[in-house]
Design a protein around this motif. Structure first.
Motif, PDB file in Angstrom:
ATOM      1  N   PHE A 138      -9.707  -4.962   0.301  1.00 15.62           N
ATOM      2  CA  PHE A 138     -10.257  -4.200   1.428  1.00 15.62           C
ATOM      3  C   PHE A 138     -11.469  -3.396   0.979  1.00 15.62           C
ATOM      4  CE2 PHE A 138      -5.975  -4.026   3.889  1.00 15.62           C
ATOM      5  CZ  PHE A 138      -6.101  -5.369   4.181  1.00 15.62           C
ATOM      6  N   GLY A 139     -12.370  -4.048   0.264  1.00 15.89           N
ATOM      7  CA  GLY A 139     -13.576  -3.411  -0.241  1.00 15.89           C
ATOM      8  C   GLY A 139     -14.133  -4.271  -1.352  1.00 15.89           C
ATOM      9  N   ASP A 140     -14.647  -3.631  -2.397  1.00 17.57           N
ATOM     10  CA  ASP A 140     -15.155  -4.357  -3.554  1.00 17.57           C
ATOM     11  C   ASP A 140     -14.080  -4.494  -4.619  1.00 17.57           C
ATOM     12  OD1 ASP A 140     -17.852  -5.304  -3.390  1.00 17.57           O
ATOM     13  OD2 ASP A 140     -18.520  -3.229  -3.266  1.00 17.57           O
ATOM     14  N   GLY A 141     -14.138  -5.592  -5.348  1.00 16.37           N
ATOM     15  CA  GLY A 141     -13.230  -5.805  -6.465  1.00 16.37           C
ATOM     16  C   GLY A 141     -13.634  -7.058  -7.203  1.00 16.37           C
ATOM     17  N   GLY A 142     -13.176  -7.193  -8.432  1.00 18.12           N
ATOM     18  CA  GLY A 142     -13.491  -8.373  -9.218  1.00 18.12           C
ATOM     19  C   GLY A 142     -12.548  -8.504 -10.389  1.00 18.12           C
ATOM     20  N   ILE A 181       0.834  -1.203   0.000  1.00 22.65           N
ATOM     21  CA  ILE A 181       0.000   0.000   0.000  1.00 22.65           C
ATOM     22  C   ILE A 181       0.868   1.253   0.000  1.00 22.65           C
ATOM     23  CG2 ILE A 181      -1.648   1.347   1.371  1.00 22.65           C
ATOM     24  CD1 ILE A 181      -2.940  -1.285   2.206  1.00 22.65           C
ATOM     25  N   ARG A 182       1.944   1.243   0.775  1.00 24.06           N
ATOM     26  CA  ARG A 182       2.847   2.404   0.775  1.00 24.06           C
ATOM     27  C   ARG A 182       3.408   2.664  -0.606  1.00 24.06           C
ATOM     28  NH1 ARG A 182       4.545   0.370   5.789  1.00 24.06           N
ATOM     29  NH2 ARG A 182       6.327  -0.684   4.808  1.00 24.06           N
ATOM     30  N   GLU A 183       3.716   1.586  -1.322  1.00 16.59           N
ATOM     31  CA  GLU A 183       4.219   1.746  -2.696  1.00 16.59           C
ATOM     32  C   GLU A 183       3.234   2.530  -3.551  1.00 16.59           C
ATOM     33  OE1 GLU A 183       5.177  -1.035  -6.642  1.00 16.59           O
ATOM     34  OE2 GLU A 183       4.853  -1.988  -4.686  1.00 16.59           O
ATOM     35  N   VAL A 189      -3.180  -4.980  -2.338  1.00 21.09           N
ATOM     36  CA  VAL A 189      -3.572  -5.908  -1.270  1.00 21.09           C
ATOM     37  C   VAL A 189      -3.685  -7.322  -1.820  1.00 21.09           C
ATOM     38  CG1 VAL A 189      -5.416  -6.514   0.334  1.00 21.09           C
ATOM     39  CG2 VAL A 189      -4.740  -4.114   0.061  1.00 21.09           C
ATOM     40  N   LEU A 190      -4.332  -7.449  -2.967  1.00 24.64           N
ATOM     41  CA  LEU A 190      -4.522  -8.765  -3.573  1.00 24.64           C
ATOM     42  C   LEU A 190      -3.198  -9.391  -3.994  1.00 24.64           C
ATOM     43  CD1 LEU A 190      -7.652  -7.842  -5.702  1.00 24.64           C
ATOM     44  CD2 LEU A 190      -7.621  -9.429  -3.764  1.00 24.64           C
ATOM     45  N   GLY A 207      -2.960   2.007 -12.697  1.00 21.25           N
ATOM     46  CA  GLY A 207      -1.517   2.166 -12.606  1.00 21.25           C
ATOM     47  C   GLY A 207      -0.755   0.869 -12.788  1.00 21.25           C
ATOM     48  N   PRO A 208       0.557   0.917 -12.563  1.00 20.20           N
ATOM     49  CA  PRO A 208       1.402  -0.258 -12.804  1.00 20.20           C
ATOM     50  C   PRO A 208       1.141  -1.418 -11.850  1.00 20.20           C
ATOM     51  CG  PRO A 208       2.674   1.525 -11.808  1.00 20.20           C
ATOM     52  CD  PRO A 208       1.354   2.107 -12.193  1.00 20.20           C
ATOM     53  N   VAL A 209       0.678  -1.143 -10.634  1.00 26.20           N
ATOM     54  CA  VAL A 209       0.430  -2.244  -9.690  1.00 26.20           C
ATOM     55  C   VAL A 209      -0.782  -3.059 -10.128  1.00 26.20           C
ATOM     56  CG1 VAL A 209      -0.134  -2.836  -7.305  1.00 26.20           C
ATOM     57  CG2 VAL A 209       1.581  -1.095  -7.788  1.00 26.20           C
ATOM     58  N   LEU A 210      -1.807  -2.394 -10.661  1.00 24.62           N
ATOM     59  CA  LEU A 210      -2.944  -3.133 -11.220  1.00 24.62           C
ATOM     60  C   LEU A 210      -2.471  -4.030 -12.358  1.00 24.62           C
ATOM     61  CD1 LEU A 210      -5.890  -3.887 -11.681  1.00 24.62           C
ATOM     62  CD2 LEU A 210      -6.139  -1.783 -13.030  1.00 24.62           C
TER      63      LEU A 210
END
Length: 376
Positions: free
Chosen positions: A191-195, A23-25, A237-238, A35-38
């Motif tokens: 930490f919420g919704d996602g898919g 998360i800090r990243e 997170v994932l 972004g790149p993490v996605l």
């Protein structure tokens, strides 16, 4: 003793350093959306499935709807699925403008019964939508054989089965798209919704990517779509959690095995069934009372004794007042197994971070109720 139904806070503390670092990243990068993490997580999740493509989206319902859109499913089409699932499975069919056709579930697995599919097919049938309920794969070999023979699409609802396997197949291998949810209580939760939509088809990947971002694949150039993007913080997170998913699923199986071994002689209950050669990941550990009138007394007894047991799903989709009947849905044949499961189901606490003492306490209270209830 109190036993929670969910363990995600414990899970966070167990790998807090990994999650916090990811998360800090994101926070330091300033790239919170698309972004790149996605992109990194999409590649990791595709590799985990052994499938070419993954598209992160806003939630599991959108994943289904966007997959339907990408595969050309819409008004005038019918999709055969099961009513023994969360409402979103059929809701997404309805939102796409198609008609949900419900067939019965298998009496043992509660997944779609392939033997009921053939009779439900009409000239309007466009797709089969099996659900990997509670963490066990549906019989995808049988579903795929019917689809190939009848020229139909297959979209897997895999909101509950990340990491599950069938006898000789993996999720996503025998379908045109597999759709998942990352809401916090899932085996792999953000930490919420996602898919996400997982697919081996480049066109499905390309179209879903465009649709999720206001119909855009180029800055400032749009066509009709929607806003359904998996945020990079959720992806971070994932990404941290994905490294542990197989370990966590193994722990779920450990607790499921303990439940089953200790409850096998409970005369008033039916325990979960794992198909031979399958790898069930027990998103939920669902027992059934043999009599519907026993379900609520057992559930209340457990709750009164500090056990946060729940019901998944006590009102089947076709029994919901809010479902759009008429052009929105129809039932093909009787669905007694679905209705029995809805009337008799109880989900016991199931998460990797359970302790042996907690599991044994749940077992003890279930057996105590079973003794008091007498012989079924």
């Amino acid at each position: 003793m109190n036993v929670s139904f969910y363990g995600h806070v414990r899970q966070y503390h167990n790998i807090k350093d990994e999650i916090d670092a990811n998360i800090r990243e994101i926070l330091e990068s300033g790239q919170y959306v698309m972004g790149p993490v996605l992109k990194r997580f999409e590649k990791e999740f595709a590799a985990y499935h052994g499938i070419e493509y993954t598209v992160g989206v806003g939630n599991g319902t959108d994943a289904l709807w966007l997959a339907f859109q990408a595969l050309g499913i819409g008004p005038g089409d019918e999709c055969i699925t099961t009513s023994s699932t969360f409402f979103a499975t059929a809701e997404a069919i309805w939102i796409a403008g198609a008609t949900a056709v419900f067939v019965d579930s298998d009496a043992r697995t509660n997944c779609i019964d392939p033997s009921k599919i053939e009779a439900a097919i009409t000239p309007k049938t466009k797709a089969l939508v099996p659900v990997h309920l509670y963490g066990q794969c549906a019989d995808m070999k049988a579903v795929r054989e019917i689809a190939d023979r009848r020229g139909l699409l297959v979209i897997e609802d895999n909101a509950q089965g990340i990491g599950a396997r069938g006898d000789g197949f993996r999720i996503g291998e025998l379908s045109d798209a597999a759709c998942t949810s990352f809401i916090i209580q899932k085996n792999l939760g953000c930490f919420g919704d996602g898919g996400a939509v997982v697919t081996k088809h480049e066109k499905v990947d390309r179209v879903v990517r465009k649709l999720r971002n206001h119909g855009s694949d180029k800055r400032s150039c749009h066509s009709p779509g929607c806003n359904s993007r998996l945020d990079d913080i959720h992806a971070a997170v994932l990404s941290a959690k994905l490294k542990h998913i197989d370990e966590w699923n193994a722990l779920r199986r450990k607790w499921a095995a303990r439940y089953s071994a200790c409850l096998k002689d409970a005369g008033n209950l039916t325990l979960p069934y794992e198909s031979p050669g399958y790898y069930h990941v027990y998103h939920l550990y669902v027992i059934e009372t043999k009599k519907a009138e026993h379900r609520d007394p057992l559930l209340n007894f457990l709750n009164e004794n500090g056990i946060d047991a729940k019901c998944h799903y006590p009102i089947a989709i076709h029994q919901q007042e809010g479902y759009p009947w008429g052009k929105g849905a129809r039932i093909a044949g009787g669905i007694p197994n679905t209705e029995r499961n809805a009337a008799c189901c109880i989900s016991l606490p199931m998460f990797p971070e359970l302790t042996e003492q907690e599991v044994d306490y749940v077992i003890g209270k279930v057996l105590e109720w079973d003794r008091k209830a007498g012989v079924a």
